[in-house]
Design a protein around this motif. Structure first.
Motif, short mmCIF file in Angstrom:
data_model
loop_
_atom_site.label_atom_id
_atom_site.label_comp_id
_atom_site.label_asym_id
_atom_site.label_seq_id
_atom_site.Cartn_x
_atom_site.Cartn_y
_atom_site.Cartn_z
N LEU A 69 7.47 4.84 -7.33
CA LEU A 69 7.84 4.12 -8.55
C LEU A 69 7.12 2.78 -8.62
O LEU A 69 6.60 2.39 -9.68
CB LEU A 69 9.35 3.92 -8.61
N ALA A 70 7.08 2.05 -7.49
CA ALA A 70 6.40 0.75 -7.49
C ALA A 70 4.90 0.92 -7.72
O ALA A 70 4.27 0.12 -8.44
CB ALA A 70 6.66 0.04 -6.16
N PHE A 71 4.32 1.97 -7.14
CA PHE A 71 2.89 2.22 -7.32
C PHE A 71 2.58 2.55 -8.77
O PHE A 71 1.65 1.99 -9.37
CB PHE A 71 2.46 3.38 -6.42
N ARG A 72 3.35 3.44 -9.38
CA ARG A 72 3.09 3.85 -10.76
C ARG A 72 3.25 2.67 -11.73
O ARG A 72 2.53 2.55 -12.72
CB ARG A 72 4.07 4.96 -11.18
N ARG A 73 4.25 1.84 -11.46
CA ARG A 73 4.59 0.77 -12.40
C ARG A 73 3.76 -0.50 -12.18
O ARG A 73 3.86 -1.43 -12.98
CB ARG A 73 6.09 0.44 -12.27
N GLY A 74 2.99 -0.55 -11.10
CA GLY A 74 2.24 -1.75 -10.77
C GLY A 74 0.90 -1.82 -11.50
O GLY A 74 0.45 -0.86 -12.12
N ASP A 75 0.26 -2.98 -11.40
CA ASP A 75 -1.08 -3.13 -11.97
C ASP A 75 -2.13 -2.72 -10.94
O ASP A 75 -1.80 -2.28 -9.84
CB ASP A 75 -1.30 -4.57 -12.46
N ALA A 76 -3.39 -2.88 -11.29
CA ALA A 76 -4.48 -2.39 -10.42
C ALA A 76 -4.46 -3.08 -9.06
O ALA A 76 -4.68 -2.44 -8.02
CB ALA A 76 -5.82 -2.61 -11.11
N SER A 77 -4.18 -4.39 -9.02
CA SER A 77 -4.18 -5.09 -7.74
C SER A 77 -3.02 -4.65 -6.87
O SER A 77 -3.15 -4.56 -5.64
CB SER A 77 -4.13 -6.61 -7.97
N GLU A 78 -1.88 -4.37 -7.50
CA GLU A 78 -0.73 -3.89 -6.74
C GLU A 78 -0.99 -2.50 -6.18
O GLU A 78 -0.64 -2.21 -5.03
CB GLU A 78 0.52 -3.90 -7.63
N ARG A 79 -1.62 -1.66 -6.98
CA ARG A 79 -1.95 -0.32 -6.47
C ARG A 79 -2.94 -0.41 -5.31
O ARG A 79 -2.84 0.35 -4.35
CB ARG A 79 -2.52 0.54 -7.60
N ALA A 80 -3.86 -1.35 -5.40
CA ALA A 80 -4.80 -1.55 -4.30
C ALA A 80 -4.06 -1.98 -3.03
O ALA A 80 -4.43 -1.58 -1.91
CB ALA A 80 -5.85 -2.59 -4.68
N ARG A 91 10.57 -6.21 -8.11
CA ARG A 91 10.03 -6.54 -9.43
C ARG A 91 10.06 -5.34 -10.36
O ARG A 91 10.36 -5.46 -11.55
CB ARG A 91 8.59 -7.05 -9.29
N HIS A 92 9.76 -4.17 -9.81
CA HIS A 92 9.66 -2.97 -10.65
C HIS A 92 10.91 -2.08 -10.59
O HIS A 92 10.86 -0.93 -11.04
CB HIS A 92 8.43 -2.17 -10.23
N ARG A 93 12.01 -2.60 -10.05
CA ARG A 93 13.29 -1.87 -9.97
C ARG A 93 13.14 -0.53 -9.22
O ARG A 93 13.90 0.42 -9.47
CB ARG A 93 13.86 -1.60 -11.37
N ALA A 94 12.21 -0.46 -8.29
CA ALA A 94 11.95 0.82 -7.63
C ALA A 94 13.11 1.25 -6.74
O ALA A 94 13.46 2.43 -6.68
CB ALA A 94 10.66 0.72 -6.81
#
Length: 335
Positions: free
Chosen positions: A253-264, A289-292
């Protein structure tokens, strides 16, 4: 840093379930002790290290409770409940080797004390004893259910290996893993109780559905606790899933909802295995932050509701009440 999920007063417990099956569990525990005996001294040492380490024995209690719910009056449920616990213990011994875990239920994992080889082989011994007891009960249907479960559990573990460190894993893939590696044994444990009671197929299926959905909810809460719980509740180190590169729902959930830098960040920590304890704090921050973590617990509540609804076929009574509260207890661990 750890996210503390909100406390709710009057937390549910499994005391009603414990009280319901108390006499039968004493027989199960005696059976477990008797069946871990061996002339090979290391076998009871390794087995009893884990068996006596304070696990709740939830799965065998579910077998006994579903047998009670189904009006069963024989003795077969005791051996099947012991078989279920042996299957569970064997998977824990094997899992700790695969995951290279150091802790289990707040103690050093057996593999740290006796080595990987002994842990795997004692797990195999317990599986063998489990199947001996199933045969002794004499129900081919129960034997088929539990043997199938053993295969599905192994498939789930292999699926988890394939998904490890892969941030492209889908939520459907993740759910397939936890259905196999965790929920299948819950489902089988409940189903055999109804089969022993010779209940109609619809009621057998209802017990299986209860166990399956309870097992999914249980694992979802476990995965949330790895980032938002405490070591005391987990019986292992907080963040172990992160250190091992496991792809669980809070990560997805955090990965999907994050921006490019967060996914990195997730790819560096999990796929490349470069994460450290400071990164764990950042991971928990991103999940917050992303309610994961909160949304993982919400998913667990959804499956818990399905588990409760599965019991609607059965009349109200002590066994049904205990099983319903067991769902609430599993969900309450998130607080």
């Amino acid at each position: 840093m750890a996210l503390v999920l909100p406390f709710e007063p009057n937390e549910p417990s499994i005391e009603a379930l414990v009280a319901l099956v108390k006499a039968d569990m004493e027989r199960v525990n005696a059976t477990i002790l008797a069946r871990t005996g061996s002339d090979v001294a290391m076998i009871p040492e390794v087995a009893n290290h884990l068996i006596s380490s304070g696990g709740k024995r939830l799965r065998p209690m579910l077998t006994l409770a579903c047998a009670s719910l189904s009006g069963y009056r024989g003795d077969g449920h005791v051996k099947l409940a012991a078989s279920v616990e042996f299957m569970h213990t064997a998977t824990l011994l094997h899992d700790d080797v695969v995951d290279e875990s150091d802790m289990r239920r707040g103690k050093l994992a057996a593999r740290k004390l006796w080595g990987n080889e002994a842990s795997v082989l004692v797990g195999d011994f317990l599986l063998g004893q489990a199947f001996k007891m199933m045969v002794e009960v004499g129900s081919m249907t129960c034997l088929d259910i539990l043997a199938t479960a053993a295969c599905v559990i192994a498939e789930g573990e292999v699926m988890q290996l394939a998904a490890a460190k892969n941030t492209a894993t889908s939520e459907d893939d993740y759910l397939a893993v936890i259905r196999g590696k965790t929920a299948e044994l819950f489902a089988a444990a409940c189903e055999v109780g109804a089969v022993l009671g010779q209940r109609p197929k619809a009621e057998q299926a209802a017990c299986r559905s209860y166990g399956m959905n309870l097992g999914i909810a249980f694992q979802l809460v476990d995965d949330a606790l790895d980032y938002g719980g405490s070591q005391a509740k987990l019986g292992k180190n907080v963040g172990d899933d992160f250190r091992e590169g496991k792809i669980t729902l809070p990560v997805l959930l955090a990965f999907r909802r994050g921006d490019a830098s967060e996914r990195a960040f997730w790819q560096r920590c999990l796929e490349k295995g470069e994460g450290n304890d400071a990164d764990l704090d950042q991971a928990i921050g991103l999940m917050t932050r992303h309610r994961a973590i909160a949304d993982t617990v919400e998913r667990a509540r959804h499956y818990g509701a399905i588990a409760k609804d599965a019991l609607a076929l059965f009349p109200n009574g002590q066994a049904k009440d205990a099983l319903m509260e067991a769902v609430d207890f599993c969900l309450s661990r998130a607080h």
